[in-house]
Enzyme design. Structure first.
Site, mmCIF file in Angstrom:
data_model
loop_
_atom_site.group_PDB
_atom_site.id
_atom_site.type_symbol
_atom_site.label_atom_id
_atom_site.label_comp_id
_atom_site.label_asym_id
_atom_site.label_seq_id
_atom_site.Cartn_x
_atom_site.Cartn_y
_atom_site.Cartn_z
ATOM 1 N N HIS A 1 43.559 26.789 7.440
ATOM 2 C CA HIS A 1 44.060 25.560 7.907
ATOM 3 C C HIS A 1 44.844 26.024 9.394
ATOM 4 C CE1 HIS A 1 48.150 25.530 6.463
ATOM 5 N NE2 HIS A 1 47.678 25.351 5.431
ATOM 6 N N HIS B 1 47.817 28.383 8.986
ATOM 7 C CA HIS B 1 47.432 29.844 8.719
ATOM 8 C C HIS B 1 46.939 30.388 10.033
ATOM 9 C CE1 HIS B 1 45.798 28.371 4.570
ATOM 10 N NE2 HIS B 1 47.043 29.074 4.393
ATOM 11 N N LYS C 1 52.922 18.061 4.306
ATOM 12 C CA LYS C 1 52.545 19.445 4.169
ATOM 13 C C LYS C 1 51.096 19.348 4.596
ATOM 14 C CE LYS C 1 52.691 22.634 0.425
ATOM 15 N NZ LYS C 1 51.824 23.145 -0.480
#
Ligand code: MSP
Length: 510
Positions: A18, A21, A294
């Site tokens: 995602h 990263h 998150k």
């Protein structure tokens, strides 16, 4: 030639990458491009961490081998990094032969040193962290990070004498200023070490897949010990001495703050035990959330790097994450913030400056680099304020303060835009006396664009190179971006210029 070796963490393959990263890979790419342009011989490695229990279990559920599962996932990472123009030298997979050889080689060295022994392990394990947790760390029996039930593991394992290295680690951190960035993280690590280190289990006898211990083929190596060694394997440890001698130790490990302990305690201790040189610096960046939540690997809280690149272009995505993620801190992504920054910083400030400069050069100077004929104080002062050898930019870049470095660049962009408003080149064209100064104003703007494209190159390689080429710069920006960044009147007078075209078209953010 001095060398610079930069690495990223290697991602678990059990879910697609995602934007969080991606941020880390962009950091490393920016750093490598920066160092290369400063004349360093650079090496950059990234890759994937495959031997996790999650991978093993998911593959089992699907009835395929873990290797088949990984082979299916890996292209998602490769394609994402390609879409973002991440120019790595090595994409390492922990299933690569040379990595397997490296890990076994290092473990044998540590074993021969007497730093590995067999003992019984009992404890709670979080499969997503791939780490043992203390009873006191659990919340309702669950891992506080992943909110998943911890599992009870009990088996004979090999242990690494981590405790033996506590003093040496403290000494190393004290002697090497900036070993861990930011300082807040370094202080945390120092406290953890001072509170006492326990030896750690480094092998598994039960379920899972991975690399076998060289001195006991019945046990597989704990996935973190396997993964950390990737930094040496990627640079040729155990199979390419020439490469390894050239690039090891790594100059910079870029990682997320959640994995600082593994990198700042376990990894350096392993290297000390193996008689290897320690990396120069570890930078632990913050976390990206989305709409305050998150980032997840699927659903609404998931942003695929290549999809956002498809919408805005790679440079815009790179710019946004680097500009908005503060040094070492967290950042919340929202689409409105993304498009807001796109329109204000890229379409307006940067894109507009480029397009209006080229169009004025076209209109008032026949599309050629003008001569310097007459200047006023404002023009001289302006020039002096842009070509500044004492710019903060280089220091900020060296310290991984990417958002600050971009602020420094955008101050130049803002100055150049203000200069246009103040000098009003369209009015200078009206009288012969003023027209002599017009050349200088346009030249100042073109030279500013050259300097801006130099500084922005590590962040936005595609558009920076377009501007650089449009200015008639024949040298390769990759190697030469900073060669003349403190000089003025570098552009070839009279050279015909071709505008770079629209770099960042405005987007309707509704
Ligand atoms: N496989 C281990 C790393 C081994 S390195 C020897 C791992 N993998 S991971 O896939 O969970 O994370 C890979 C990297 O991405 C880590 O540095 C991690 O901190 C980072 N990030 C994961 N989620 C992130 C955000 N939401 N934001 C920023 N970085 C993020 O840990």
């Amino acid at each position: 030639m001095k060398k610079f070796y930069v690495t990223t963490a290697i991602d678990y393959v059990n879910a697609p990458p995602h934007l969080g990263h991606a941020y880390e890979k962009v950091c490393a790419d920016v750093m490598r491009r920066f160092k290369r342009a400063k004349g360093f011989d650079t090496f950059f490695s990234t890759g994937v961490d495959e031997h996790s229990l999650n991978v093993y279990r998911q593959a089992k559920d699907e009835g395929i081998s873990p290797m088949e599962y990984c082979n299916r996932m890996v292209p998602m990472f490769v394609n994402s990094w390609e879409s973002l123009n991440i120019e790595y030298d090595r994409f390492i997979r922990t299933t690569d032969d040379n990595h397997i050889k490296s890990v076994r080689h290092l473990l044998q060295k540590i074993y021969d040193k007497g730093d590995i022994y067999m003992d019984k392990y009992k404890g709670w394990y979080c499969v997503s962290c791939e780490a043992y947790l203390q009873e006191s760390e659990l919340v309702d029996g669950k891992c506080p990070v992943h909110n998943k039930k911890a599992e009870w593991f009990e088996e004979d394992n090999y242990f690494f004498r981590l405790s033996k290295y506590a003093d040496k680690l403290l000494e190393h951190i004290e002697k090497h200023n900036g070993f861990i960035l930011p300082t807040t993280r370094e202080n945390e690590i120092v406290n953890i070490i001072k509170n006492g280190l326990l030896d750690i289990s480094i092998s598994r006898a039960s379920e899972g897949w991975g690399i076998k211990l060289p001195f006991d083929e019945n046990q597989i190596i704990y996935v973190w010990i396997d993964a950390l060694t990737n930094y040496m394997s990627a640079a040729g440890y155990s199979d390419n001495n020439k490469l390894f001698n050239k690039y090891w130790p790594a100059n910079l490990h870029i990682i997320g703050k959640d994995i600082t302990r593994f990198h700042s305690i376990i990894w350096p201790a392993m290297l000390m035990s193996g008689g290897l040189t320690l990396p120069e610096r570890i930078y632990a960046h913050g976390f990206m959330t989305i709409d305050g939540k998150k980032m997840s690997k699927t659903g609404n809280n998931f942003i695929a790097p290549d999809e956002i690149v498809g919408l805005a272009g790679s440079d815009a995505v790179r710019y946004f994450v680097m500009r908005e993620m503060p040094f070492g801190d967290d950042m919340d992504f929202t689409w409105s913030r993304f498009w807001g920054k796109y329109n204000s910083d890229l379409a307006n400030d940067f894109g507009n400056l480029v397009s209006r400069t080229f169009s004025m050069v076209d209109k008032y100077a026949g599309g050629k680099v003008p001569k310097f004929e007459a200047a006023e104080d404002i023009d001289i002062n302006y020039m002096e304020s842009i070509k500044r050898p004492d710019t903060d930019y280089f220091k900020q870049m060296e310290n991984c303060q990417f958002a600050l470095a971009l602020n420094t660049v955008w101050e130049i962009v803002a100055k150049a835009n203000r200069y246009v408003e103040e000098t009003k080149p369209w009015r200078l064209n009206k009288t012969p006396l003023a027209a002599a100064r017009l050349g200088c104003v346009l030249l100042n703007l073109l030279e500013s664009l050259r300097i801006i494209s130099s500084y922005s190159y590590p962040f936005m390689p595609v558009s920076s190179e377009k501007v650089w080429r449009a200015l008639g710069m024949d040298e390769d920006i990759k190697e030469k971006a900073f060669a003349k960044v403190n000089e003025w009147e570098i552009l070839e007078k009279g050279r015909e210029l071709v505008a770079p075209g629209m770099l960042f078209p405005r987007k309707d953010i509704k």
